[in-house]
Design a protein around this motif. Structure first.
Motif, PDB file in Angstrom:
ATOM      1  N   ILE A   1       0.851  -1.189   0.000  1.00  0.00           N
ATOM      2  CA  ILE A   1       0.000   0.000   0.000  1.00  0.00           C
ATOM      3  C   ILE A   1       0.888   1.241   0.000  1.00  0.00           C
ATOM      4  CG2 ILE A   1      -1.914   1.164   1.204  1.00  0.00           C
ATOM      5  CD1 ILE A   1      -2.603  -1.758   0.719  1.00  0.00           C
ATOM      6  N   LEU A   2       0.629   2.142  -0.916  1.00  0.00           N
ATOM      7  CA  LEU A   2       1.359   3.423  -0.935  1.00  0.00           C
ATOM      8  C   LEU A   2       0.451   4.507  -0.358  1.00  0.00           C
ATOM      9  CD1 LEU A   2       3.728   5.260  -1.765  1.00  0.00           C
ATOM     10  CD2 LEU A   2       2.706   5.409  -4.053  1.00  0.00           C
ATOM     11  N   ILE A   3       0.923   5.160   0.707  1.00  0.00           N
ATOM     12  CA  ILE A   3       0.132   6.238   1.316  1.00  0.00           C
ATOM     13  C   ILE A   3       0.934   7.541   1.258  1.00  0.00           C
ATOM     14  CG2 ILE A   3      -1.106   7.048   3.354  1.00  0.00           C
ATOM     15  CD1 ILE A   3      -1.433   4.178   4.276  1.00  0.00           C
TER      16      ILE A   3
ATOM     17  N   ILE B   1       7.928   8.820  -6.032  1.00  0.00           N
ATOM     18  CA  ILE B   1       6.501   8.494  -6.156  1.00  0.00           C
ATOM     19  C   ILE B   1       6.259   7.588  -7.366  1.00  0.00           C
ATOM     20  CG2 ILE B   1       4.208   9.470  -6.600  1.00  0.00           C
ATOM     21  CD1 ILE B   1       5.028  11.796  -4.773  1.00  0.00           C
ATOM     22  N   ALA B   2       6.843   7.945  -8.507  1.00  0.00           N
ATOM     23  CA  ALA B   2       6.643   7.122  -9.712  1.00  0.00           C
ATOM     24  C   ALA B   2       7.111   5.686  -9.454  1.00  0.00           C
ATOM     25  CB  ALA B   2       7.402   7.724 -10.885  1.00  0.00           C
ATOM     26  N   TYR B   3       8.265   5.552  -8.815  1.00  0.00           N
ATOM     27  CA  TYR B   3       8.822   4.231  -8.533  1.00  0.00           C
ATOM     28  C   TYR B   3       7.871   3.425  -7.642  1.00  0.00           C
ATOM     29  CZ  TYR B   3      11.975   0.649  -6.699  1.00  0.00           C
ATOM     30  OH  TYR B   3      12.534  -0.548  -6.341  1.00  0.00           O
ATOM     31  N   HIS B   4       7.326   4.110  -6.629  1.00  0.00           N
ATOM     32  CA  HIS B   4       6.480   3.390  -5.670  1.00  0.00           C
ATOM     33  C   HIS B   4       5.054   3.144  -6.191  1.00  0.00           C
ATOM     34  CE1 HIS B   4       9.869   4.047  -3.022  1.00  0.00           C
ATOM     35  NE2 HIS B   4       9.388   3.033  -2.329  1.00  0.00           N
ATOM     36  N   VAL B   5       4.569   4.031  -7.065  1.00  0.00           N
ATOM     37  CA  VAL B   5       3.270   3.737  -7.696  1.00  0.00           C
ATOM     38  C   VAL B   5       3.419   2.438  -8.493  1.00  0.00           C
ATOM     39  CG1 VAL B   5       1.581   4.491  -9.431  1.00  0.00           C
ATOM     40  CG2 VAL B   5       2.435   6.130  -7.748  1.00  0.00           C
ATOM     41  N   LYS B   6       4.536   2.327  -9.204  1.00  0.00           N
ATOM     42  CA  LYS B   6       4.800   1.118  -9.998  1.00  0.00           C
ATOM     43  C   LYS B   6       4.884  -0.125  -9.117  1.00  0.00           C
ATOM     44  CE  LYS B   6       7.981   2.836 -12.953  1.00  0.00           C
ATOM     45  NZ  LYS B   6       9.282   2.855 -13.629  1.00  0.00           N
TER      46      LYS B   6
ATOM     47  N   CYS C   1       3.697  -0.634  -5.964  1.00  0.00           N
ATOM     48  CA  CYS C   1       2.618  -0.970  -5.024  1.00  0.00           C
ATOM     49  C   CYS C   1       1.348  -1.435  -5.741  1.00  0.00           C
ATOM     50  CB  CYS C   1       2.313   0.238  -4.141  1.00  0.00           C
ATOM     51  SG  CYS C   1       3.661   0.559  -2.989  1.00  0.00           S
ATOM     52  N   ASP C   2       0.434  -2.029  -4.956  1.00  0.00           N
ATOM     53  CA  ASP C   2      -0.829  -2.510  -5.519  1.00  0.00           C
ATOM     54  C   ASP C   2      -1.929  -1.457  -5.433  1.00  0.00           C
ATOM     55  OD1 ASP C   2       0.191  -5.285  -5.730  1.00  0.00           O
ATOM     56  OD2 ASP C   2       0.206  -5.144  -3.539  1.00  0.00           O
ATOM     57  N   VAL C   3      -1.906  -0.679  -4.338  1.00  0.00           N
ATOM     58  CA  VAL C   3      -2.962   0.298  -4.084  1.00  0.00           C
ATOM     59  C   VAL C   3      -2.322   1.612  -3.687  1.00  0.00           C
ATOM     60  CG1 VAL C   3      -4.989   0.811  -2.669  1.00  0.00           C
ATOM     61  CG2 VAL C   3      -4.457  -1.558  -3.196  1.00  0.00           C
ATOM     62  N   VAL C   4      -2.867   2.728  -4.216  1.00  0.00           N
ATOM     63  CA  VAL C   4      -2.307   4.049  -3.913  1.00  0.00           C
ATOM     64  C   VAL C   4      -3.370   4.907  -3.221  1.00  0.00           C
ATOM     65  CG1 VAL C   4      -1.225   6.110  -4.915  1.00  0.00           C
ATOM     66  CG2 VAL C   4      -0.865   3.865  -5.989  1.00  0.00           C
ATOM     67  N   LEU C   5      -3.002   5.475  -2.067  1.00  0.00           N
ATOM     68  CA  LEU C   5      -3.893   6.426  -1.389  1.00  0.00           C
ATOM     69  C   LEU C   5      -3.213   7.791  -1.323  1.00  0.00           C
ATOM     70  CD1 LEU C   5      -4.426   3.509   0.589  1.00  0.00           C
ATOM     71  CD2 LEU C   5      -6.344   5.048   0.994  1.00  0.00           C
ATOM     72  N   PRO C   6      -3.593   8.704  -2.216  1.00  0.00           N
ATOM     73  CA  PRO C   6      -2.981  10.041  -2.187  1.00  0.00           C
ATOM     74  C   PRO C   6      -3.764  10.927  -1.203  1.00  0.00           C
ATOM     75  CG  PRO C   6      -3.782   9.425  -4.403  1.00  0.00           C
ATOM     76  CD  PRO C   6      -4.442   8.543  -3.396  1.00  0.00           C
ATOM     77  N   LEU C   7      -3.264  11.021   0.029  1.00  0.00           N
ATOM     78  CA  LEU C   7      -4.040  11.697   1.080  1.00  0.00           C
ATOM     79  C   LEU C   7      -3.536  13.109   1.389  1.00  0.00           C
ATOM     80  CD1 LEU C   7      -4.465   8.707   3.612  1.00  0.00           C
ATOM     81  CD2 LEU C   7      -5.975   9.391   1.745  1.00  0.00           C
ATOM     82  N   VAL C   8      -2.574  13.603   0.581  1.00  0.00           N
ATOM     83  CA  VAL C   8      -2.060  14.951   0.871  1.00  0.00           C
ATOM     84  C   VAL C   8      -3.081  15.993   0.424  1.00  0.00           C
ATOM     85  CG1 VAL C   8      -0.277  16.649   0.301  1.00  0.00           C
ATOM     86  CG2 VAL C   8       0.341  14.239   0.585  1.00  0.00           C
TER      87      VAL C   8
END
Ligand code: UGA
Length: 347
Positions: free
Chosen positions: A5-7, A63-68, A70-77
């Motif tokens: 999970i990317l948060i 961010i680009a590396y981790h979007v690639k 991870c399975d799910v992205v939560l952009p909470l900023v």
């Protein structure tokens, strides 16, 4: 299956609580970025929590590396404090819309699932008894009422995400928190007058100034939702049983906790008085009405009543908010008052 999970904004009110729950209840990995880590004490050092200090507008390669990865992205900023909508509307647009659009596009490019925070504010001054994701009209004020830049930015991103879903197959869920509250909503010690969301603002007002200000008399109403109920819903969205959260918008709020801001103020003062050593503090508190033009400035406009329909989340996610307002406020007060003694004596 273990998820990655990317948060982004992992140190925020929602990000920090979500991370804690994920680490406690699952075997998932959390990759998180934020500019600070003060709300992450319970998670830092955990072997499945990978934190990096950074700014989403600068650290784009990470961010680009981790979007690639991870399975799910939560952009909470996001900036989510109404006083800033009127004092710094351009920064609200740049961060809440532009910076997040970039991340949404990365999810499109790398075909990743995005779970995006919309907001109860998109409904604006809608007059429906209960706001419905499918049928309610989104009602905003005139352009000079800059308060609506947040709602409008979020609404446009909702529409962009929806369109990416329809036209480019983006796998998304939009969730709309309705006045979530809890210990780490805002910091009561860095709370300047009028700068924080209402529950933290009132707690700080009671403890530090003994004066609560009711904007335009406090007859306006909100449906307050305990953070633990909100996180429970988010966990169900991430788990996504039978794909029921895919391509959906969910109101996440507690219609049973619909109160006026005046009632909220009175309840908080009463509750503070029940804590040992705080009766005198509570007795001294004055509750005064102030004009919104003076409190927030002429570019502010308010929402008089905001109750969610939660039928969709109840049905698709089998979710039910359980925590009543008094319990939610007590949990928040337990946290702040346990940490307040020393600081109060210093003042
Ligand atoms: C909030 C914020 O926009 C976001 O955090 C979020 O997207 C959304 O709503 C949500 O959490 O659902 P609002 O409910 O207006 O908007 O935010 P608060 O600052 O918590 O204010 C609630 C009400 O209390 C407003 O009517 C405000 O005028 C009033 N208030 C606030 C006072 O009467 N006195 C104060 O000192 C502060």
């Amino acid at each position: 299956m273990s998820k990655k999970i990317l948060i982004l904004g992992v140190n925020g009110f929602i990000g920090s609580a979500l991370t804690e729950t994920i680490l406690q209840r699952t075997d998932w990995q959390v990759f998180g970025m934020d500019m600070g880590d003060d709300k992450l004490k319970e998670s830092l050092g955990h072997p499945r929590f990978h934190f990096v200090e950074g700014d989403i507008t600068i650290n784009k390669e990470w961010i680009a590396y981790h979007v690639k990865k991870c399975d799910v992205v939560l952009p909470l900023v996001a900036i989510a404090t109404p006083s800033l909508y009127v004092t710094d509307p351009l920064r609200v647009f740049e961060l809440d819309f532009e910076a997040n659009l970039h991340i949404v596009r990365q999810c499109v490019t790398y075909k990743k699932r995005v779970i995006f925070p919309s907001t109860s504010e998109v409904y604006g001054m809608c007059q429906d008894d209960e706001f419905n994701e499918e049928t309610s009209t989104l009602v905003l004020g005139p352009i000079h009422k800059q308060r609506w830049i947040y709602s409008c930015s979020k609404q446009l991103l909702d529409r962009v995400i929806f369109a990416y879903g329809v036209h480019e197959g983006l796998d998304y869920t939009l969730f709309r928190p309705f006045n979530w509250l809890g210990p780490k909503l805002d910091n009561i010690f860095s709370t300047k007058e009028g700068s924080s969301r209402v529950v933290t603002q009132f707690i700080a007002d009671i403890l530090h100034r003994q004066e609560i200000k009711l904007v335009d008399g406090g007859e306006q109403r909100r449906s307050f939702t305990d953070i633990d109920d909100g996180i429970d819903a988010l966990m169900r969205i991430i788990e996504n049983p039978e794909g029921k959260a895919t391509g959906q918008i969910f109101n996440l709020g507690n219609p049973a906790n619909d109160v006026s801001i005046k009632e909220l103020a009175e309840l908080l003062v009463r509750l503070v008085g029940t804590y040992p050593g705080y009766q005198k503090v509570a007795d001294k508190v004055k509750i005064n009405a102030v004009d919104s033009k003076h409190h927030y400035g002429v570019h502010y406009q308010d929402i008089s009543r905001r109750v969610p329909s939660i039928l969709r989340a109840q049905t698709a996610l089998n979710w039910q908010p359980k925590i009543d307002l008094k319990t939610a406020l007590k949990k928040t007060l337990d946290y702040h008052l346990a940490n307040a003694g020393e600081k109060l004596d210093e003042e």
